[in-house]
Design a protein around this motif. Structure first.
Motif, PDB file in Angstrom:
ATOM      1  N   ASN A 498       0.903  -1.567  -0.041  1.00 31.84           N
ATOM      2  CA  ASN A 498       0.032  -0.133  -0.263  1.00 31.84           C
ATOM      3  C   ASN A 498       0.962   1.134   0.198  1.00 31.84           C
ATOM      4  OD1 ASN A 498      -2.784  -1.954   0.172  1.00 31.84           O
ATOM      5  ND2 ASN A 498      -1.794  -1.798   2.232  1.00 31.84           N
ATOM      6  N   PRO A 499       0.398   2.327  -1.023  1.00 29.00           N
ATOM      7  CA  PRO A 499       1.054   3.902  -0.870  1.00 29.00           C
ATOM      8  C   PRO A 499       0.790   3.696   0.515  1.00 29.00           C
ATOM      9  CG  PRO A 499      -0.854   3.771  -2.046  1.00 29.00           C
ATOM     10  CD  PRO A 499      -0.760   2.163  -1.660  1.00 29.00           C
ATOM     11  N   GLN A 500       1.883   5.475   1.162  1.00 31.47           N
ATOM     12  CA  GLN A 500       1.731   5.640   2.340  1.00 31.47           C
ATOM     13  C   GLN A 500       1.879   7.726   2.066  1.00 31.47           C
ATOM     14  OE1 GLN A 500       5.115   3.133   4.452  1.00 31.47           O
ATOM     15  NE2 GLN A 500       3.938   4.656   5.882  1.00 31.47           N
ATOM     16  N   LEU A 507       3.607  11.007  -1.427  1.00 29.87           N
ATOM     17  CA  LEU A 507       3.158   9.980  -1.311  1.00 29.87           C
ATOM     18  C   LEU A 507       4.447   8.605  -1.371  1.00 29.87           C
ATOM     19  CD1 LEU A 507      -0.277   8.188  -1.855  1.00 29.87           C
ATOM     20  CD2 LEU A 507       1.278   8.277  -4.464  1.00 29.87           C
ATOM     21  N   LYS A 508       5.356   8.291  -0.676  1.00 26.34           N
ATOM     22  CA  LYS A 508       6.066   7.084  -0.857  1.00 26.34           C
ATOM     23  C   LYS A 508       5.093   5.729  -1.346  1.00 26.34           C
ATOM     24  CE  LYS A 508       9.598   5.417   2.464  1.00 26.34           C
ATOM     25  NZ  LYS A 508      10.720   5.355   3.593  1.00 26.34           N
ATOM     26  N   LEU A 509       5.788   5.324  -1.998  1.00 24.52           N
ATOM     27  CA  LEU A 509       5.532   3.468  -2.943  1.00 24.52           C
ATOM     28  C   LEU A 509       6.004   2.971  -3.599  1.00 24.52           C
ATOM     29  CD1 LEU A 509       4.146   5.073  -5.953  1.00 24.52           C
ATOM     30  CD2 LEU A 509       4.572   6.534  -4.958  1.00 24.52           C
ATOM     31  N   SER A 510       6.089   1.730  -2.906  1.00 19.97           N
ATOM     32  CA  SER A 510       7.118   0.087  -4.098  1.00 19.97           C
ATOM     33  C   SER A 510       6.362   0.448  -5.003  1.00 19.97           C
ATOM     34  CB  SER A 510       7.179  -0.902  -2.944  1.00 19.97           C
ATOM     35  OG  SER A 510       8.123   0.018  -1.639  1.00 19.97           O
ATOM     36  N   ILE A 511       7.322  -0.395  -6.202  1.00 17.61           N
ATOM     37  CA  ILE A 511       6.995  -0.647  -7.299  1.00 17.61           C
ATOM     38  C   ILE A 511       7.770  -1.524  -8.117  1.00 17.61           C
ATOM     39  CG2 ILE A 511       5.642   1.513  -8.386  1.00 17.61           C
ATOM     40  CD1 ILE A 511       7.900   2.237  -9.514  1.00 17.61           C
ATOM     41  N   LYS A 512       7.360  -2.015  -8.694  1.00 20.06           N
ATOM     42  CA  LYS A 512       8.021  -3.149  -9.679  1.00 20.06           C
ATOM     43  C   LYS A 512       7.075  -3.460 -10.933  1.00 20.06           C
ATOM     44  CE  LYS A 512       8.492  -7.450 -10.032  1.00 20.06           C
ATOM     45  NZ  LYS A 512       8.111  -8.698  -9.392  1.00 20.06           N
ATOM     46  N   GLN A 513       8.152  -3.885 -12.400  1.00 11.97           N
ATOM     47  CA  GLN A 513       7.452  -4.416 -13.653  1.00 11.97           C
ATOM     48  C   GLN A 513       7.785  -5.505 -13.774  1.00 11.97           C
ATOM     49  OE1 GLN A 513       9.806  -2.203 -16.541  1.00 11.97           O
ATOM     50  NE2 GLN A 513       8.046  -1.517 -17.770  1.00 11.97           N
ATOM     51  N   GLN A 514       7.056  -6.154 -14.102  1.00  7.77           N
ATOM     52  CA  GLN A 514       6.790  -7.755 -14.696  1.00  7.77           C
ATOM     53  C   GLN A 514       7.805  -8.144 -14.040  1.00  7.77           C
ATOM     54  OE1 GLN A 514       8.391  -6.729 -18.627  1.00  7.77           O
ATOM     55  NE2 GLN A 514       5.905  -6.441 -19.621  1.00  7.77           N
ATOM     56  N   ASN A 515       9.399  -8.665 -14.936  1.00 13.62           N
ATOM     57  CA  ASN A 515      10.554  -9.524 -12.745  1.00 13.62           C
ATOM     58  C   ASN A 515      11.436  -8.720 -12.955  1.00 13.62           C
ATOM     59  OD1 ASN A 515      11.607  -9.023 -16.088  1.00 13.62           O
ATOM     60  ND2 ASN A 515      12.191 -10.877 -16.497  1.00 13.62           N
ATOM     61  N   SER A 521       9.941   4.340  -4.046  1.00 12.26           N
ATOM     62  CA  SER A 521       9.905   5.704  -4.743  1.00 12.26           C
ATOM     63  C   SER A 521       9.231   6.322  -4.060  1.00 12.26           C
ATOM     64  CB  SER A 521       8.962   5.351  -5.944  1.00 12.26           C
ATOM     65  OG  SER A 521       9.852   4.075  -7.290  1.00 12.26           O
ATOM     66  N   ILE A 522       9.294   8.208  -4.258  1.00 13.53           N
ATOM     67  CA  ILE A 522       8.983   8.987  -3.718  1.00 13.53           C
ATOM     68  C   ILE A 522       8.389   9.932  -4.527  1.00 13.53           C
ATOM     69  CG2 ILE A 522      11.228   9.950  -3.120  1.00 13.53           C
ATOM     70  CD1 ILE A 522       8.178  10.540  -0.501  1.00 13.53           C
ATOM     71  N   ALA A 523       7.025  10.449  -4.573  1.00  8.45           N
ATOM     72  CA  ALA A 523       6.283  11.070  -5.535  1.00  8.45           C
ATOM     73  C   ALA A 523       5.711  12.518  -4.688  1.00  8.45           C
ATOM     74  CB  ALA A 523       4.771  10.370  -6.153  1.00  8.45           C
ATOM     75  N   PHE A 524       6.626  13.708  -5.131  1.00  7.77           N
ATOM     76  CA  PHE A 524       5.861  14.637  -3.834  1.00  7.77           C
ATOM     77  C   PHE A 524       4.900  15.383  -4.455  1.00  7.77           C
ATOM     78  CE2 PHE A 524      10.922  14.037  -3.324  1.00  7.77           C
ATOM     79  CZ  PHE A 524      10.410  13.966  -1.974  1.00  7.77           C
ATOM     80  N   GLY A 525       4.262  15.669  -4.143  1.00  6.54           N
ATOM     81  CA  GLY A 525       3.071  16.647  -3.906  1.00  6.54           C
ATOM     82  C   GLY A 525       1.517  15.184  -4.987  1.00  6.54           C
ATOM     83  N   LEU A 526       2.201  14.289  -4.758  1.00  6.21           N
ATOM     84  CA  LEU A 526       1.120  13.672  -6.281  1.00  6.21           C
ATOM     85  C   LEU A 526       0.714  12.644  -4.621  1.00  6.21           C
ATOM     86  CD1 LEU A 526       3.392  12.893  -8.515  1.00  6.21           C
ATOM     87  CD2 LEU A 526       1.884  14.224  -8.431  1.00  6.21           C
ATOM     88  N   GLY A 527       0.051  13.713  -4.016  1.00  3.18           N
ATOM     89  CA  GLY A 527      -0.794  12.866  -2.574  1.00  3.18           C
ATOM     90  C   GLY A 527      -2.159  12.017  -3.165  1.00  3.18           C
ATOM     91  N   GLU A 528      -3.024  13.023  -3.829  1.00  2.00           N
ATOM     92  CA  GLU A 528      -4.071  12.334  -4.507  1.00  2.00           C
ATOM     93  C   GLU A 528      -4.120  11.477  -5.254  1.00  2.00           C
ATOM     94  OE1 GLU A 528      -2.483  14.530  -8.018  1.00  2.00           O
ATOM     95  OE2 GLU A 528      -2.324  14.574  -6.139  1.00  2.00           O
ATOM     96  N   PHE A 529      -2.763  10.610  -5.754  1.00  3.98           N
ATOM     97  CA  PHE A 529      -2.979   8.736  -5.997  1.00  3.98           C
ATOM     98  C   PHE A 529      -3.277   8.083  -5.389  1.00  3.98           C
ATOM     99  CE2 PHE A 529      -0.884  12.030  -9.851  1.00  3.98           C
ATOM    100  CZ  PHE A 529      -2.333  11.368 -10.949  1.00  3.98           C
ATOM    101  N   SER A 531      -5.645   6.592  -2.644  1.00  9.25           N
ATOM    102  CA  SER A 531      -7.099   5.879  -3.622  1.00  9.25           C
ATOM    103  C   SER A 531      -6.761   5.672  -4.361  1.00  9.25           C
ATOM    104  CB  SER A 531      -7.773   6.539  -3.429  1.00  9.25           C
ATOM    105  OG  SER A 531      -7.843   7.811  -4.024  1.00  9.25           O
ATOM    106  N   LEU A 532      -6.119   6.691  -5.605  1.00  5.84           N
ATOM    107  CA  LEU A 532      -6.163   5.619  -6.848  1.00  5.84           C
ATOM    108  C   LEU A 532      -5.081   4.544  -7.378  1.00  5.84           C
ATOM    109  CD1 LEU A 532      -6.975   8.535  -8.808  1.00  5.84           C
ATOM    110  CD2 LEU A 532      -8.476   7.432  -8.309  1.00  5.84           C
ATOM    111  N   LEU A 533      -4.260   4.100  -7.060  1.00  9.60           N
ATOM    112  CA  LEU A 533      -3.453   3.597  -7.589  1.00  9.60           C
ATOM    113  C   LEU A 533      -3.778   1.690  -6.319  1.00  9.60           C
ATOM    114  CD1 LEU A 533      -0.065   4.831  -7.215  1.00  9.60           C
ATOM    115  CD2 LEU A 533      -1.333   4.303  -9.357  1.00  9.60           C
ATOM    116  N   LYS A 534      -4.075   1.192  -7.273  1.00  8.03           N
ATOM    117  CA  LYS A 534      -4.392  -0.085  -6.592  1.00  8.03           C
ATOM    118  C   LYS A 534      -3.157  -1.700  -7.082  1.00  8.03           C
ATOM    119  CE  LYS A 534      -8.326   1.288  -5.470  1.00  8.03           C
ATOM    120  NZ  LYS A 534      -7.917   1.268  -3.667  1.00  8.03           N
ATOM    121  N   PRO A 535      -2.686  -2.251  -5.776  1.00 11.74           N
ATOM    122  CA  PRO A 535      -2.220  -3.338  -6.410  1.00 11.74           C
ATOM    123  C   PRO A 535      -2.192  -4.481  -8.333  1.00 11.74           C
ATOM    124  CG  PRO A 535      -2.812  -3.819  -4.065  1.00 11.74           C
ATOM    125  CD  PRO A 535      -3.099  -2.723  -4.517  1.00 11.74           C
ATOM    126  N   ASN A 536      -2.915  -4.446  -8.460  1.00 14.06           N
ATOM    127  CA  ASN A 536      -3.792  -4.907  -9.240  1.00 14.06           C
ATOM    128  C   ASN A 536      -3.795  -4.479 -10.403  1.00 14.06           C
ATOM    129  OD1 ASN A 536      -6.032  -4.229  -8.519  1.00 14.06           O
ATOM    130  ND2 ASN A 536      -7.586  -5.704  -8.676  1.00 14.06           N
TER     131      ASN A 536
END
Length: 566
Positions: A498-500, A507-515, A521-529, A531-536
Motif C-alpha cells: 500500500n502507498p503511504q 506519496l511513498k510507494l514500492s513498485i515493480k514491472q514484470q520481472n 519510490s517517492i512522489a512529491f505533491g502527488l498524494g491525491e493518487f 486512493s487511485l493506485l491498486k496492486p492489480n
C-alpha cells in the motif's frame, strides 16, 4: 495542477546505436547523449571528463585587451579601484571573486553594493558619487552596467573610468566605458554567450593571469564562487559553464572557501553538494542579505579568510534568511487572496499584482511562487521612491523580456532575461501597463505553454536500472538548464503493498514491472493518487533516478514526477 508529458525529440537512432556500442553503455543512455549534442567518442570524452583546458581563451571576448591594459595601468599607478556589483547571488559572488583576485595585487581596492531599497538595481548615481568623493578612478562593474548609458556618461564627467562586466542583453546604444565585457554584444565573437556575471569576472581574472604570466591558481581558487553563481542565476550548464560548475562543485565538496564552508555548516549539509543543493541551501542564504539587510554582509562572508569571522557572518545571514521566509510566505498568501478575489485576474493569461507595503526584497520569490500556482507570466510590484517597482517571472518557453520590451513605453526602466526581469513603473501607468502586458502575452503565448510540462528523455523498463546504469547517469552531472537530470518513463508498472502519505501531500510507494526488482519510490505533491493506485491496476510513471542513503546503506530509488493510470 496537472502536467503534460512531452517526449524530447529523439536523435538519429543509428548514431545512438553506434555510440552505445563504442562506449559500452545502455542504448537509452546513448540516446540521451545524442539528444544533448554528444554524438561521437570525442564528444563523449569532452562531456564525461571535463578539463580546465576546455575553457575558452578570455581574449576572444571583445574589449578584454582594453580591460587588462587599463587595470594594469591602475595597478602600476596605485590608483584606487572600486569593484561594484549587484545585490543578488550572481552579483555578490562576482564582487567577492573580483575583489579577492585583485586584492592579491593591490591594497588600493574596495567594493560597493548598491542599496536595493534606496538605489535600486544596477549602476547608481550614489555609487558613482561615492567613488568620485573617495578618490576611486576606476570602477569594475559586475553583473550590471550594460544599459547604464547615462550613468557612465555622468561618471566620465567626474573622471571615473568604468570597465563593465555584464551578461545581460545590451540596448541599442552601449555605454561609453573603457571596456565592455559582455558576450551578448552583437560585435563580440566570444564562442560562449551564456556566462553568469560572476563568470565574466572569472574570465577577467583568467585573462589578467594569462597576460601577466601569473599562476593559474590565482584565479582557479575562485571556481567554487563561480559555480554558486552559475547554479543560482539559472544559466545553461553547458559548454564553459559545465566545466566551471564541475570543478567548482569539486572544490566546494573538497576544499571550499571559508565563507561557503560556514554557510554549508549552518545549512545543515556539509558534504556531497549537487547543483540542486547549492540552489536550495546556499543561494537563498546569500540572497537573504540583500533582500532583508545589506548585501555587503554576503560579500563579507564570501570573502572571509578567517573561520571565526565567517561563522559569525553566516549566522547573521541565516537569521536574515529565516526572516525572509516569513516575509515571502505572508506576501504570497496576500497575493493569492487578491487573485482569487478577482474574476478578471483569475481569467487572465498574466498576473500583475501590487501592494505598497510588500517588502521589495522578497517580491521576486513571491512572483516565482505565484507562477508555480497559476503557471503564467507574473509580475509582483511594490512601492519604492514614489514609483512602483517589481519582479517578473515567466513560464518555460515564453520570452518575458520580449513581452516587456513591447510594453516599454509604459515603463521607466526594466532589464533581465528571458525568464526573469525587474521593472519600474509610474503609479499612473499601472492599469494601462497591466492591460498592455495582458494583451501582448495573450497574442504571443500558445495555450500549451500555460500548462506545466514534464520533458521525458527516454522510455525504459525498470529492469534496465542497475548500478552501472546509475553510475553512468551520475557522470552526466552537474545537472541544470540545458542539461537537466534525465527523466524516464516506464509503462505498465505495478504497486507492491500500500502507498503511504508522507507529510501532507507526498506519496511513498514500492513498485515493480514484470520481472524487475522492487523499487522504493517517492512522489512529491502527488498524494491525491493514494486512493487511485491498486496492486492489480497497472499505471505509468515518469521519474528521475536517485540514490537514497539511510543509516549508511545506499539504494536506488525513483523520484516520481508524474503518474498516469493505464
Amino acid at each position: 495542477m496537472e502536467k503534460r508529458w512531452a517526449q524530447v525529440e529523439e536523435g538519429a537512432k543509428e548514431i545512438s546505436e553506434a555510440l552505445a556500442l563504442e562506449l559500452n553503455i545502455d542504448q537509452c543512455l546513448a540516446q540521451i547523449l545524442v539528444q544533448r549534442g554528444v554524438t561521437n567518442f570525442e564528444d563523449s570524452r569532452y562531456f564525461f571528463r571535463p578539463t580546465l583546458t576546455q575553457l575558452h581563451d578570455p581574449f576572444l571576448m571583445k574589449d578584454m585587451e582594453q580591460a587588462i591594459t587599463r587595470i594594469r595601468a591602475a595597478l602600476q599607478n596605485k590608483e584606487k579601484i572600486l569593484v561594484y556589483g549587484d545585490y543578488d547571488v550572481d552579483g555578490t559572488t562576482a564582487v567577492a571573486l573580483t575583489y579577492g583576485f585583485f586584492n592579491q595585487l593591490t591594497s588600493e581596492i574596495d567594493y560597493y553594493i548598491p542599496d536595493r531599497h534606496k538605489e535600486g538595481y544596477g549602476i547608481s548615481a550614489a555609487g558613482i558619487d561615492f567613488a568620485a568623493t573617495h578618490g576611486f578612478t576606476l570602477i569594475i562593474a559586475l553583473d550590471c552596467g550594460i544599459r547604464a548609458v547615462d550613468k557612465i556618461a555622468y561618471a566620465n564627467t567626474l573622471g571615473v573610468d568604468f570597465i563593465i562586466c555584464d551578461h545581460h542583453l545590451p540596448g541599442e546604444t552601449l555605454p561609453e566605458a573603457i571596456a565592455i565585457l559582455d558576450p551578448k554584444r552583437a560585435d563580440c565573437e566570444y564562442p560562449f554567450k551564456e556566462l553568469s556575471g560572476c563568470g565574466i569576472g572569472f574570465k577577467l581574472a583568467q585573462a589578467y593571469c594569462q597576460a601577466n604570466n601569473l599562476p593559474d591558481e590565482m584565479y582557479e581558487q575562485y571556481l567554487d564562487l563561480c559555480m554558486v553563481s552559475i547554479a543560482a542565476d539559472i544559466v545553461p550548464i553547458v559548454d564553459e559553464n559545465r566545466v566551471m560548475a564541475h570543478f567548482g562543485l569539486k572544490k566546494l565538496n573538497e576544499n571550499p572557501c571559508c565563507g561557503l564552508k560556514a554557510l554549508m555548516q549552518i545549512s545543515g549539509k556539509t558534504e556531497t553538494y549537487s547543483i540542486t543543493d547549492v540552489v536550495f541551501l546556499l543561494a537563498p542564504r546569500i540572497n537573504a542579505a540583500g533582500r532583508m539587510g545589506d548585501a555587503k554582509d554576503a560579500v563579507k562572508v564570501l570573502m572571509s579568510d578567517e573561520v571565526l569571522l565567517a561563522d559569525e557572518q553566516s549566522l547573521s545571514i541565516n537569521l536574515q534568511n529565516t526572516e525572509r521566509k516569513s516575509f515571502d510566505q505572508n506576501i504570497t498568501v496576500e497575493a493569492l487572496a487578491i487573485i482569487e478575489a478577482s474574476d478578471v485576474l483569475i481569467n487572465r493569461k498574466t498576473t500583475v499584482v501590487y501592494q505598497p507595503h510588500w517588502n521589495k526584497g522578497v517580491i521576486g520569490i513571491v512572483a516565482s511562487r505565484l507562477t508555480e500556482t497559476y503557471y503564467r507570466p507574473t509580475i509582483v510590484l511594490t512601492e519604492s521612491n514614489g514609483n512602483y517597482t517589481g519582479s517578473a517571472r515567466s513560464v518555460a518557453g515564453y520570452d518575458l523580456y520580449e513581452a516587456l520590451l513591447s510594453c516599454s513605453g509604459l515603463l521607466e526602466q526594466f532589464g533581465g532575461h528571458k525568464y526573469a526581469a525587474g521593472l519600474t513603473i509610474k503609479p499612473e501607468n499601472l492599469i494601462r501597463f497591466s492591460e498592455s502586458f495582458e494583451s501582448v502575452v495573450s497574442a504571443t503565448i500558445s495555450e500549451d505553454l500555460l500548462i506545466p510540462e514534464i520533458k521525458i528523455d527516454c522510455e525504459i523498463e525498470l529492469k534496465q536500472i542497475d548500478a552501472k546504469f546509475y553510475r553512468i547517469l551520475l557522470q552526466m552531472a552537474p545537472f541544470g538548464p540545458q542539461n537537466m537530470a534525465p527523466v524516464f518513463i516506464s509503462k505498465g508498472v505495478n504497486l507492491i503493498g500500500n502507498p503511504q502519505i508522507v507529510g501532507t501531500k507526498h506519496l511513498k510507494l514500492s513498485i515493480k514491472q514484470q520481472n524487475s526488482a522492487i523499487f522504493e519510490s517517492i512522489a512529491f505533491g502527488l498524494g491525491e493518487f493514494e486512493s487511485l493506485l491498486k496492486p492489480n491496476k497497472p499505471f505509468s510513471i515518469c521519474y528521475t533516478i536517485e540514490e537514497n542513503v539511510w543509516k549508511d546503506k545506499k539504494r536506488l530509488q525513483l523520484n516520481i514526477k508524474g503518474i498516469k493510470i493505464d
